[in-house]
Motif scaffolding. Structure first.
Motif, PDB file in Angstrom:
ATOM      1  N   TYR A 128       0.953  -1.159  -0.062  1.00 17.38           N
ATOM      2  CA  TYR A 128      -0.041   0.014   0.032  1.00 17.38           C
ATOM      3  C   TYR A 128       0.935   1.500  -0.111  1.00 17.38           C
ATOM      4  O   TYR A 128       1.699   1.577   0.864  1.00 17.38           O
ATOM      5  N   VAL A 140       3.585  -1.185   3.858  1.00 16.10           N
ATOM      6  CA  VAL A 140       3.016   0.103   3.647  1.00 16.10           C
ATOM      7  C   VAL A 140       4.179   0.828   3.436  1.00 16.10           C
ATOM      8  O   VAL A 140       5.157   0.734   4.016  1.00 16.10           O
ATOM      9  N   LEU A 197       0.383   4.904   9.305  1.00 18.65           N
ATOM     10  CA  LEU A 197      -0.024   3.883   8.263  1.00 18.65           C
ATOM     11  C   LEU A 197       0.488   2.303   8.944  1.00 18.65           C
ATOM     12  O   LEU A 197      -0.369   1.279   8.982  1.00 18.65           O
TER      13      LEU A 197
END
Length: 782
Positions: free
Chosen positions: A505, A541, A528
């Motif tokens: 991500y 992430v 995150l």
């Protein structure tokens, strides 16, 4: 004392050289067990079994000695012995867990040696009974000896210990010399027996547990690290030399015992060596010298380990740490730690049973040595550039030492072994909880995983085999500028990557690369990471800083996958109430198509996937290429625990003249692909050119928690993303376009026309199967 100083030199602490390390180790190795229980071992398991015990014991102690020697040469060694070495190399959390176990093994071993010292006086007990009329007890010797030894060490310190070691080693040499020069007993065998032992013999591992403390003295000298002039040289040389000398002596002793006395004599007479030696009394004298020297060596080491532990604040109470860390004089003698250790010694000396205390010591040493070897083994694989020992052992030796320690522990006593391992784990977790931010085992394991991943990635790239589409798994990249306020895209990615694939991500930050933007990116990344932890997401992430969204996508579709497999799919997301992101998504889909990625666009709403109980897949004649990807994504999402009990329905929206044929084909595809969609959930939805698909989808799937529909990049680019605004009555819609020819059924099981196979990765040109007549949006719906 002048002789000692001339040999050892002066410097920090006492300035000892290599000799005290060797003397402390060899006098502990050739100690109580050698004189009291080696005949017992040969009598119970035979010559071959006794040799096996010696070799098996050294399969643990030699790798441990090498591991300690290696770690010792990685840094400047100060007081605390093995604890200091491990804690400064791998952090105080790991060092503290090992150090506490190590300290207790050292402290209890003092009691063991003093009990054995008292056994040296047992030949005098009959005479004492005859003279004074009472039956003596070994504790009458061991308890006063413990008190006297403690007082002498407290008063005189380490200098007394080192001085005594020279005399003790000399007595040991004389005793062993007279033993080897001795003659066999009357009942000795004529030939050297390999497998002769008493009828009612003890088990191999019980004998091993009793004998093992004999092999544990090899690191006794390491505890003098703070008193050595050059510990990086003295510790490896003294430790390894003593271990090898001990191994050779032990082998010769068991052979001499087997050849010089019967199995019955060996098993029942703990002073059988006196019957063999040229002068019998030298054996009790040697035993007394060896045991008192071992006790001296251990009482020199154990308090220093406790002092180092307390100095680092490892103990749970601050006052304990302050009291036990205090030293006396310029050499920092651990007086308080010695007093505390003496109390532990007195408690175990009062037990008076050599075999029982030996088994306790064995378990403590086993868990300590196993942990040391395991840490050394892991460090070999971690490839940490800050780990630069001048002496190196081999990884497989450390592995053998660790494996042997843990296996033999459970062979000796499964219950106590489990308790020992559990205690070590609990100590480690407790220290980790109170010492946040310090280096711990995580750093070592992270290094090991890094090296494994690196090697796997290089191996995979070298092999460069074509991807088997029968075993396709998702490797998604998701990118969003709204990561912190809209989590639907993140949630979908974690569902897809939970078990079957991998997800990365990326949070997009628009702007130029600068100190401020990097600082902002670091802050967002921390949030995150917290988000992934809170949601238990198996997602990697990161952030990217770029002048615009399209250039950011162009960059990330070219980066290699962090999982060891190439990325193959990209996920975009936008909110139905914020359609300003559509333009960026449309432009970015081109970049994804150029590299053959599968493209998914998630349109979300305030409903946020509703109750997560139903997924509807809509297939049209233009979705034959996308069908496999749409079905397998639905299956993967439904497999997540958040979608537990979810029902998947597949709607075949074909022209009424083709619908029956296409439904049969889909049923076959689902059946052969082992997708959990029942036949009754494959529904035919015939439509005519006059009937809008939107209306059919709304009619059948208005309450669906997720609708999956096909996507034509060519059409979407042509109409500038208006296609993504369709199905307005439906809440959350995932648009899917396959860039790969994914198979959910074996190739031979499919009909030739079921899924056309392109010769190259799909690009926008491969969307030619989408026409105005057969797309999900018939004429009049553009």
């Amino acid at each position: 004392m002048n002789l000692i100083r001339s040999i050892t030199g002066n410097g920090g602490g006492h300035g000892f050289g290599t000799a005290p390390v060797f003397l402390a180790a060899i006098s502990t190795i050739l100690g109580a067990i050698l004189f009291l229980r080696f005949g017992y071992a040969v009598g119970n398991v035979g010559l071959a079994g006794a040799v096996a015990i010696v070799l098996l014991g050294h399969a643990i102690t030699i790798p441990t000695g090498l591991a300690v020697a290696e770690i010792a040469t990685n840094l400047k060694v100060e007081g605390g012995g093995e604890y200091y070495i491990v804690s400064r190399s791998f952090g105080q959390t790991v060092g503290g867990a090992i150090g506490i176990s190590l300290y207790f093994s050292q402290a209890i071993s003092i009691a063991f040696y003093l009990i054995a010292f008292a056994e040296a006086f047992r030949p005098l007990f009959p005479w004492i009974q005859a003279q004074w009329g009472f039956i003596p007890d070994v504790r009458m010797v061991s308890v006063p000896a413990a008190i006297l030894l403690s007082i002498l060490i407290i008063k005189k310190g380490a200098n007394l210990g080192v001085t005594a070691l020279w005399a003790v080693v000399a007595i040991l040499a004389v005793a062993l010399g007279m033993f080897f020069l001795g003659r066999p007993t009357i009942n000795a065998p004529t030939d050297l027996p390999l497998m002769e032992y008493v009828e009612d013999h003890r088990s191999f591992f019980l004998v091993f547990a009793i004998i093992f403390p004999a092999f544990t003295g090899m690191t006794a000298g390491v505890g003098l690290s703070g008193d050595l002039r050059n510990p990086r040289r003295s510790i490896p040389l003294g430790t390894i030399t003593a271990t090898l000398v001990g191994l050779i002596v032990y082998i010769f002793i068991v052979v001499k015992l087997a050849a010089s006395a019967s199995a019955e004599e060996l098993a029942t007479d703990q002073f059988v060596m006196s019957q063999i030696a040229v002068w019998g009394p030298i054996i009790p004298i040697g035993l007394a010298a060896a045991t008192i020297s071992s006790a001296i060596g251990s009482i020199m080491v154990a308090p220093r380990t406790l002092q180092a532990l307390s100095g680092d604040g490892i103990l749970p109470v601050k006052l304990w740490n302050q009291t036990l860390a205090a030293g006396k004089g310029d050499s920092n003698e651990p007086v308080n730690a010695t007093i505390f250790t003496s109390l532990i010694v007195l408690a175990f000396v009062s037990l008076g049973n050599v075999d029982f205390v030996a088994q306790i010591i064995s378990m403590f040493f086993m868990i300590t040595y196993g942990a040391l070897c395991l840490i050394s083994f892991l460090e070999h694989f971690a490839g940490n550039p800050s780990y630069r020992p001048t002496f190196r052992t081999r990884w497989y030796l450390s592995f053998i030492g660790a494996a042997a320690s843990f296996i033999i522990m459970f062979q000796m006593s499964p219950g106590y072994a489990a308790l020992a391992v559990l205690a070590m784990i609990l100590i480690y977790l407790g220290l980790k909880r109170t010492r946040q931010g310090e280096r711990d085992l995580t750093a070592v394991i992270k290094g090991v995983l890094f090296q494994m991943t690196r090697q796997l990635q290089v191996a995979i790239q070298k092999k460069s085999a074509a991807v088997d589409m029968n075993n396709w798994r998702p490797s998604f990249i998701a990118i969003s500028r709204h990561s912190l306020e809209r989590i639907s895209t993140f949630d979908l990615l974690r569902w897809i990557s939970h078990w079957y694939g991998f997800g990365t991500y990326i949070h997009f930050i628009e702007g130029q690369l600068s100190v401020d933007s990097v600082k902002n990116a670091s802050t967002v990344l921390k949030r995150l990471i917290s988000q992934t932890q809170a949601s238990e997401a198996s997602v990697y992430v990161d952030t990217t800083i770029s002048p615009d969204f399209k250039s950011a996508v162009s960059q990330i579709v070219q980066i290699p996958g962090v999982s060891g497999m190439e990325n193959n799919s990209i996920l975009f997301g936008y909110d139905s109430e914020h359609e300003e992101d559509i333009e960026d998504i449309v432009e970015s889909c081109k970049s994804a198509a150029f590299v053959g990625y599968n493209v998914c666009v998630l349109r979300t709403s305030d409903r946020h996937f509703g109750y997560r109980s139903s997924i509807h897949i809509w297939l049209t004649e233009g979705d034959l290429r996308n069908a496999a990807l749409m079905i397998i994504l639905a299956y993967i999402i439904a497999g997540h625990k958040d979608w537990k009990g979810c029902e998947i329905k597949l709607f075949a929206a074909f022209h009424h003249t083709e619908v029956a044929k296409q439904v049969r084909r889909l049923n076959q595809l689902v059946s052969e692909g082992r997708i959990p969609i029942s036949v009754k959930n494959v529904q035919r939805v015939p439509y005519s050119e006059e009937e809008p698909i939107d209306q059919l989808v709304l009619e059948h799937s208005e309450m669906a928690d997720l609708v999956i529909a096909g996507l034509s990049l060519k059409k979407m680019i042509r109409d500038k993303g208006r296609f993504l605004k369709h199905f307005t009555g439906n809440q959350d819609v995932l648009f899917v376009r396959a860039g790969q020819d994914i198979l959910i059924a074996p190739k031979e099981a499919r009909e030739p026309s079921a899924q056309p196979e392109p010769e190259a990765p799909a690009t926008m040109k491969d969307d030619d199967n989408y026409t105005e007549e057969n797309s999900v949006n018939p004429p009049g719906q553009d």
